[in-house]
Write an enzyme that holds these catalytic residues in place. Structure first.
Site, PDB file in Angstrom:
ATOM      1  N   ASP A 177      -5.112  -4.341  -3.036  1.00  0.00           N
ATOM      2  CA  ASP A 177      -5.090  -2.885  -3.228  1.00  0.00           C
ATOM      3  C   ASP A 177      -3.678  -2.391  -3.485  1.00  0.00           C
ATOM      4  O   ASP A 177      -3.449  -1.518  -4.329  1.00  0.00           O
ATOM      5  CB  ASP A 177      -5.721  -2.153  -2.042  1.00  0.00           C
ATOM      6  CG  ASP A 177      -4.935  -2.268  -0.750  1.00  0.00           C
ATOM      7  OD1 ASP A 177      -4.296  -3.318  -0.530  1.00  0.00           O
ATOM      8  OD2 ASP A 177      -4.962  -1.311   0.047  1.00  0.00           O
TER       9      ASP A 177
ATOM     10  N   GLU B 234       0.837  -1.205   0.000  1.00  0.00           N
ATOM     11  CA  GLU B 234       0.000   0.000   0.000  1.00  0.00           C
ATOM     12  C   GLU B 234       0.869   1.251   0.000  1.00  0.00           C
ATOM     13  O   GLU B 234       0.700   2.160  -0.821  1.00  0.00           O
ATOM     14  CB  GLU B 234      -0.916  -0.007   1.217  1.00  0.00           C
ATOM     15  CG  GLU B 234      -1.665   1.293   1.454  1.00  0.00           C
ATOM     16  CD  GLU B 234      -2.085   1.463   2.907  1.00  0.00           C
ATOM     17  OE1 GLU B 234      -1.415   2.215   3.643  1.00  0.00           O
ATOM     18  OE2 GLU B 234      -3.078   0.812   3.302  1.00  0.00           O
TER      19      GLU B 234
END
Length: 337
Positions: free
Chosen positions: A114, A57
């Site tokens: 993500d 991330e």
């Protein structure tokens, strides 16, 4: 021309230019602060709010910031470290976590979808900005791997799982709506024209729209999707709209500023005075944090309500890695970059 009128016109033009340049100026200026505080010499991003670990991330966020700031040197620096230490040579996805003080820094071989999306998106943007074909090749490879390993059809929806392992069961899958990075998916669709990505986008919007439980019908940090297509807060986590779910309105605002689902978020934000907006709320029992939103959380609130200001986006000494990241992301979302 009346001198006073001329002065007023000049003032108006200056203010207009200031408002226009807030997003571009702040992204660049705060990137300097951000990288000074969180970028290690080897190219990893240090999560100061999480025991100084690094993760995909943070690497992906920072690659996006470097592109926005036109800082190819640091982009390459971050990307080289990410590829060397985190990329799985078999799947081309990325191990989600790196703990520098562990004997084995990569203890968990799972990915975080993500983080993978953010890295692929940053590479796509970098390829366009700096005309580097190798970035585009890398981005395309990661997108294909995401579709292969993390995108599934379940309960009448096509969704992206949070990771390759650990989120599926016979009668349900676990999803994290803050991993639905709609502006990135939109760019992947424009790049590939793949029907699978178009369906993923439409189904994930529909899934969020179909939520009919909890206060304000907002997605909690983690939700379960049943085989029958029903959603509900995932049992393993508190039913909170918290540090994960706060990204949902930001990504929707970034991709579709007038999407009607944003009204639910606006209603929640407006249910509290700005200065006493709780940092999280449990959507089942309506308990709230005893401390207010601040920093990056507040930036997302103000972005969603169309109230984002330059003061919201300055990275302060009191901001940790995540708060700082949300501030810079809100800038990019406001600019639609």
């Amino acid at each position: 021309m009346n001198p006073k009128v001329k002065v007023l016109r000049l003032l108006f033009v200056a203010l207009s230019l200031l408002c226009f340049s807030i997003t571009t100026m702040s992204a660049d200026l705060d990137w300097q602060t951000f990288k000074h505080r969180f970028l290690a010499q080897d190219g990893r991003i240090i999560d100061t709010g999480n025991h100084n670990i690094s993760h995909t991330e943070g690497q992906g966020f920072s690659m996006l910031f470097a592109v926005a700031a036109n800082d190819q040197k640091e982009f390459d620096h971050i990307w080289r470290w990410t590829k060397k230490y985190l990329q799985d040579p078999q799947t081309k996805l990325f191990y989600w976590k790196y703990n520098p003080i562990s004997a084995n820094p990569i203890e968990d071989k799972n990915n975080a979808s993500d983080g993978d999306v953010l890295i692929a998106w940053a590479l796509l943007k970098a390829a366009k900005k700096w005309n580097v074909p190798e970035y585009l090749t890398e981005s395309d490879t990661i997108v294909r791997s995401l579709l292969k390993y993390t995108v599934v059809e379940f309960g009448g929806y096509k969704v992206m799982l949070p990771g390759r392992y650990g989120f599926t069961a016979k009668n349900e899958v676990i999803i994290n709506p803050s991993y639905f990075i709609f502006p990135a998916w939109n760019d992947f669709l424009r790049r590939t024209h793949l029907a699978e990505i178009k369906t993923l986008i439409n189904d994930c919007y529909r899934l969020l729209q179909d939520i009919d439980w909890g206060r304000f019908k907002l997605p909690t940090d983690w939700i379960s999707l049943s085989a029958t297509g029903k959603t509900y807060p995932a049992a393993r986590w508190p039913a909170r709209v918290s540090y994960d779910a706060i990204r949902v309105p930001m990504y929707i605002k970034w991709a579709e500023p007038n999407n009607p689902i944003l009204v639910r978020w606006s209603d929640w934000f407006r249910a509290y005075p700005r200065n006493s907006m709780p940092a999280w709320e449990n959507m089942v029992d309506q308990s709230t944090a005893v401390y207010p939103m601040r920093g990056g959380l507040m930036a997302v609130r103000d972005l969603t309500l169309g109230q984002l200001s330059l003061s919201d986006t300055r990275v302060l000494v009191s901001d940790d890695y995540y708060s700082s990241s949300l501030k810079l992301l809100s800038v990019l979302a406001a600019a639609g970059e």
